[in-house]
Scaffold this motif. Structure first.
Motif, mmCIF file in Angstrom:
data_model
loop_
_atom_site.group_PDB
_atom_site.id
_atom_site.type_symbol
_atom_site.label_atom_id
_atom_site.label_comp_id
_atom_site.label_asym_id
_atom_site.label_seq_id
_atom_site.Cartn_x
_atom_site.Cartn_y
_atom_site.Cartn_z
ATOM 1 N N ASP A 17 0.831 -1.208 0.000
ATOM 2 C CA ASP A 17 0.000 0.000 0.000
ATOM 3 C C ASP A 17 0.868 1.262 0.000
ATOM 4 O O ASP A 17 0.550 2.243 -0.679
ATOM 5 C CB ASP A 17 -0.950 0.023 1.199
ATOM 6 C CG ASP A 17 -2.120 -0.940 1.040
ATOM 7 O OD1 ASP A 17 -2.432 -1.314 -0.117
ATOM 8 O OD2 ASP A 17 -2.714 -1.317 2.065
ATOM 9 N N GLN A 18 1.963 1.240 0.759
ATOM 10 C CA GLN A 18 2.871 2.383 0.779
ATOM 11 C C GLN A 18 3.590 2.542 -0.562
ATOM 12 O O GLN A 18 3.785 3.661 -1.038
ATOM 13 C CB GLN A 18 3.881 2.237 1.918
ATOM 14 C CG GLN A 18 3.259 2.351 3.296
ATOM 15 C CD GLN A 18 4.217 1.935 4.404
ATOM 16 O OE1 GLN A 18 5.032 1.037 4.236
ATOM 17 N NE2 GLN A 18 4.102 2.608 5.542
ATOM 18 N N ILE A 19 3.960 1.424 -1.170
ATOM 19 C CA ILE A 19 4.586 1.474 -2.498
ATOM 20 C C ILE A 19 3.604 2.070 -3.501
ATOM 21 O O ILE A 19 3.957 2.951 -4.289
ATOM 22 C CB ILE A 19 5.041 0.070 -2.947
ATOM 23 C CG1 ILE A 19 6.169 -0.433 -2.048
ATOM 24 C CG2 ILE A 19 5.455 0.073 -4.412
ATOM 25 C CD1 ILE A 19 6.487 -1.907 -2.222
ATOM 26 N N LYS A 20 2.359 1.620 -3.451
ATOM 27 C CA LYS A 20 1.333 2.120 -4.364
ATOM 28 C C LYS A 20 1.137 3.627 -4.191
ATOM 29 O O LYS A 20 0.993 4.359 -5.175
ATOM 30 C CB LYS A 20 0.017 1.378 -4.122
ATOM 31 C CG LYS A 20 -1.080 1.733 -5.082
ATOM 32 C CD LYS A 20 -2.310 0.878 -4.815
ATOM 33 C CE LYS A 20 -3.423 1.218 -5.769
ATOM 34 N NZ LYS A 20 -4.607 0.381 -5.548
ATOM 35 N N THR A 21 1.176 4.103 -2.963
ATOM 36 C CA THR A 21 1.034 5.539 -2.697
ATOM 37 C C THR A 21 2.190 6.323 -3.317
ATOM 38 O O THR A 21 1.985 7.380 -3.924
ATOM 39 C CB THR A 21 0.966 5.798 -1.177
ATOM 40 O OG1 THR A 21 -0.166 5.107 -0.645
ATOM 41 C CG2 THR A 21 0.863 7.281 -0.867
ATOM 42 N N GLN A 22 3.408 5.810 -3.187
ATOM 43 C CA GLN A 22 4.568 6.492 -3.769
ATOM 44 C C GLN A 22 4.507 6.477 -5.299
ATOM 45 O O GLN A 22 4.835 7.474 -5.945
ATOM 46 C CB GLN A 22 5.869 5.844 -3.280
ATOM 47 C CG GLN A 22 6.112 6.000 -1.797
ATOM 48 C CD GLN A 22 6.131 7.443 -1.345
ATOM 49 O OE1 GLN A 22 6.663 8.318 -2.026
ATOM 50 N NE2 GLN A 22 5.547 7.707 -0.188
#
Length: 138
Positions: A17-22
């Motif tokens: 989810d954090q990767i997707k946000t970045q």
């Protein structure tokens, strides 16, 4: 020892989810995103193998996330990173780079000393991983 290259390298591993946000943040800025992998993470090894093609004109992070999933499946014990390039000035400028996959064991680097002419010493860093053949390093 943990390889510290790119953004977020001193933080705990990013969740998907954090990767997707970045990735969404990079895409919102109009940057082209690519997924790359290597089993030789030497700091001067800037040319990792590209997985797939750079994703120009992509607007949905789901496409990048799919590439990451596929790359993790194909190379589960390699380093995998996401790169984002800004071509707004007419040249490809890296704006973002972060690791999204690591091997379970990261052996690190050793410092090698070499005597050269005039009693001078020259130092170089070598990854412990490169003692083994490519594809069998982790």
């Amino acid at each position: 020892m943990r390889i510290t290259q790119g953004q977020f390298s001193f933080l705990p591993p990013l969740t998907d989810d954090q990767i997707k946000t970045q990735v969404k943040w990079a895409l919102d800025h109009g940057w082209a995103v690519s997924v790359e992998y290597t089993d030789d993470p030497h700091p001067r090894n800037t040319y990792w193998e590209m997985y797939g093609h750079p994703m120009f004109d992509l607007r949905d992070p789901a496409g990048v996330m799919q590439e990451i999933v596929e790359c993790r499946q194909a190379f589960p014990t390699h380093y995998i990173r996401v790169m984002a390039f800004d071509s707004s000035k007419g040249w490809e400028t890296p704006r973002m780079s972060f690791i999204v996959n690591r091997p379970d064991n990261e052996p690190g680097f050793r410092l090698e000393r070499q005597a050269v002419e005039g009693r001078s010493l020259r130092y170089t860093m070598t990854s412990y991983a490169v003692d083994r053949p490519e594809g069998d390093r982790y």
